[in-house]
Scaffold this active site. Structure first.
Site, PDB file in Angstrom:
ATOM      1  N   GLY A  36       0.842  -1.192   0.000  1.00  6.89           N
ATOM      2  CA  GLY A  36       0.000   0.000   0.000  1.00  6.89           C
ATOM      3  C   GLY A  36       0.866   1.227   0.000  1.00  6.89           C
ATOM      4  CD  GLU A  52       1.759   2.861  -3.566  1.00  4.45           C
ATOM      5  OE1 GLU A  52       2.675   2.045  -3.328  1.00  4.45           O
ATOM      6  OE2 GLU A  52       1.981   4.071  -3.739  1.00  4.45           O
ATOM      7  CD  GLU A  56       4.205  -1.002  -1.798  1.00  8.24           C
ATOM      8  OE1 GLU A  56       3.693  -1.850  -1.026  1.00  8.24           O
ATOM      9  OE2 GLU A  56       4.234   0.209  -1.527  1.00  8.24           O
ATOM     10  CD  GLU A 110      13.403 -11.252   1.536  1.00  5.11           C
ATOM     11  OE1 GLU A 110      12.779 -12.316   1.775  1.00  5.11           O
ATOM     12  OE2 GLU A 110      14.282 -10.787   2.284  1.00  5.11           O
TER      13      GLU A 110
END
Length: 161
Positions: A36, A52, A56, A110
């Site tokens: 987020g 987001e 990500e 990661e």
């Protein structure tokens, strides 16, 4: 009175069909978090959250429902001419993965799926732990919480609405 300035952000509790939760590890501080971030100018909460999560983690999501609204009143350094941002308002949603593949980004080192029971073993920030607990406790009522994170985490107000 000075016009208030707030950061608006959206977070996602992405749960797959195995009951696992999506976590990403930030490059900035090496902490595990839920995907987020800040909603960009001209973007709505749902589109911002989908963007987001994809940026990500590489995962595409369908946003399901709102579980919590959180106000962090600890001041943050601003940008674009704003020196201090007084409040960060975060909207947390439950999301369902609908495609994509786990990956990393400029912001994450990661990404992984982890069982619901193991999430709190990985997430260390008190504010994120509090927000995750709100997700676990969700019963149809949206959680509202007001807290500060500096100099240390302190929950100021909590209510289900």
């Amino acid at each position: 009175m000075q016009m208030p300035v707030h950061i608006v952000a959206a977070g996602g509790f992405v749960e797959n069909d195995k009951g696992e939760i999506l976590l990403v590890k930030t490059r900035r501080d090496g902490h595990w978090v839920f995907p987020g971030g800040q909603v960009e100018v001209g973007e709505n909460l749902i589109d911002g959250l989908r963007r987001e999560v994809k940026e990500e983690s590489g995962i595409d999501v369908k946003v399901s429902h709102l579980v919590g609204v959180f106000s962090n009143r600890a001041p943050y350094e601003g940008h674009s001419g704003v020196k201090i941002v007084p409040t960060k308002v975060m909207f947390d949603f439950v999301c369902e993965p609908i495609g994509g593949e786990l990956t990393t980004s400029d912001e994450t080192s990661e990404s992984c799926w982890i069982s619901k029971e193991q999430v709190l073993d990985m997430v260390s920030a008190p504010a994120l732990r509090t927000r995750y607990q709100a997700y676990l406790d969700y019963n149809g009522s949206v959680h509202y919480m007001d807290y500060i994170t500096k100099p240390k985490f302190e929950l100021k107000f909590k209510k289900n609405i």
